[in-house]
Enzyme design. Structure first.
Site, short mmCIF file in Angstrom:
data_model
loop_
_atom_site.label_atom_id
_atom_site.label_comp_id
_atom_site.label_asym_id
_atom_site.label_seq_id
_atom_site.Cartn_x
_atom_site.Cartn_y
_atom_site.Cartn_z
N ASP A 63 7.32 0.28 -2.07
CA ASP A 63 7.43 1.04 -0.82
C ASP A 63 7.33 0.17 0.43
O ASP A 63 7.04 0.66 1.52
CB ASP A 63 6.36 2.13 -0.77
CG ASP A 63 4.95 1.59 -0.97
OD1 ASP A 63 4.71 0.42 -0.64
OD2 ASP A 63 4.09 2.33 -1.47
N ARG A 77 7.03 -0.31 6.17
CA ARG A 77 6.39 0.58 5.19
C ARG A 77 7.20 1.87 5.12
O ARG A 77 7.51 2.47 6.14
CB ARG A 77 4.95 0.87 5.64
CG ARG A 77 4.17 1.78 4.70
CD ARG A 77 3.91 1.11 3.36
NE ARG A 77 2.97 1.85 2.55
CZ ARG A 77 3.23 2.99 1.90
NH1 ARG A 77 4.42 3.53 1.97
NH2 ARG A 77 2.30 3.57 1.18
N ASP A 82 4.31 6.84 -1.47
CA ASP A 82 3.38 5.82 -1.94
C ASP A 82 3.71 5.50 -3.38
O ASP A 82 3.71 6.38 -4.24
CB ASP A 82 1.94 6.34 -1.82
CG ASP A 82 0.92 5.37 -2.42
OD1 ASP A 82 1.04 4.16 -2.13
OD2 ASP A 82 0.03 5.82 -3.15
N THR A 83 4.00 4.24 -3.67
CA THR A 83 4.25 3.81 -5.04
C THR A 83 3.00 3.10 -5.57
O THR A 83 2.19 2.59 -4.80
CB THR A 83 5.44 2.85 -5.13
OG1 THR A 83 5.16 1.66 -4.36
CG2 THR A 83 6.71 3.50 -4.59
N GLU A 85 0.51 0.27 -7.00
CA GLU A 85 0.36 -1.11 -6.56
C GLU A 85 0.89 -2.10 -7.61
O GLU A 85 0.92 -1.82 -8.81
CB GLU A 85 -1.11 -1.43 -6.28
CG GLU A 85 -1.75 -0.57 -5.20
CD GLU A 85 -1.22 -0.87 -3.82
OE1 GLU A 85 -0.54 -1.92 -3.65
OE2 GLU A 85 -1.46 -0.07 -2.90
N ARG A 128 2.55 -2.27 11.19
CA ARG A 128 3.77 -2.33 10.39
C ARG A 128 4.77 -1.30 10.90
O ARG A 128 4.39 -0.22 11.37
CB ARG A 128 3.47 -2.04 8.92
CG ARG A 128 2.57 -3.04 8.24
CD ARG A 128 2.26 -2.62 6.81
NE ARG A 128 1.60 -1.32 6.76
CZ ARG A 128 1.15 -0.75 5.65
NH1 ARG A 128 1.30 -1.37 4.49
NH2 ARG A 128 0.54 0.42 5.68
#
Length: 271
Positions: A63, A77, A82-83, A85, A128
């Site tokens: 992501d 981002r 949310d993927t 980690e 970001r």
């Protein structure tokens, strides 16, 4: 001859170990190419003519990418997803993290540029860039990550909520199909991913065992109705049913009790 046999034995052992380690993932490395081809062929193509085009430098993880922005190299981002980690300093590698990264990497392979759709706020508290990412053909990277069970809808912070309903509808379909991150019940949580639950389920042979009704109950935390939200200033606020802004609040997390909300660092809304 003995040396050759020994080398062959070690090679077979290493390959077997690698196979065993990756066998829990439903998207095998060999299948990724076919998945990408199918995605490119069948994905909905969106109009990117009004979006901004930037030079793509690299894929950091599922992501996050790096682009050239106003002459500088910057991280982007992906908004609202949310993927798992891949190399987190405290969480380490999570199941389906490498697959999500490889999916994004291959989907953007060969592209010199990507198209960014910005929402209201351009940056997060870490400075970001925040954006919705599209290929030059108009494929939404966020949409395809969600569709293939490689990301969850998360980090829903006002005012950047333009596509939240769209993304949630895609996630619901993936969840009901029990694919990817949804193949193990309770692996996906309101706070991220629980790899201990994942590996315990795999050990007990319980992958792809989601019961739809039970899953919906678990993800909504049953009758838990306290909404936790992080406002534009980064303050964690929880809202009780009946309060003025309760119905209009988009929950980032749900809590069953005020004590649970406070323990997570949230404070009560004033009204």
């Amino acid at each position: 001859m003995k040396k050759i046999i020994f080398v062959l034995f070690i090679s077979i052992w290493v390959l077997s170990a690698c196979t065993e380690e990756t066998s829990t993932n439903s998207i095998k490395t060999g299948d990724m190419g076919d998945l990408i081809s199918s995605t490119i062929e069948n994905a909905e193509k969106h109009d990117v003519s009004k979006f901004e085009e930037y030079e793509l430098e690299s894929v950091i993880d599922g992501d996050t990418i790096r682009i050239k922005y106003n002459g500088s190299s910057e991280k982007v981002r992906f908004l609202l997803v949310d993927t798992p980690e891949t190399n987190h300093e405290t969480l380490g590698e999570q199941p389906y993290g490498p697959e999500a990264k490889e999916f994004t990497k291959q989907l953007l392979a060969g592209l010199d540029t990507v198209y960014l759709e910005f929402d209201v706020s351009y940056r997060d508290k870490y400075k970001r860039l925040l954006a919705y990412i599209y290929t030059k053909e108009g494929i939404s990277v966020q949409e395809q990550l969600l569709k293939n069970g490689l990301a969850r809808v998360a980090y829903i912070y006002d005012p950047n909520t333009k596509h939240v309903d769209w993304f949630k509808s895609i996630q619901k379909t993936a969840q009901q199909s029990a694919i990817g991150i949804w193949s193990v019940e309770d692996y996906v949580t309101n706070r991220g991913y629980d790899k201990d639950v994942y590996y315990a389920a795999i050990k007990n042979g319980n992958q792809s065992n989601i019961d739809e009704d039970k899953s919906n109950t678990n993800n909504n935390k049953g009758s838990c109705e306290i909404k936790g939200n992080i406002n534009s200033k980064g303050n964690k606020i929880y809202h009780m049913p009946g309060q003025r802004d309760y119905e209009n609040t988009i929950a980032e997390e749900m809590f069953c009790t005020e004590e649970e909300a406070k323990a997570a660092g949230f404070i009560p809304a004033k009204q």
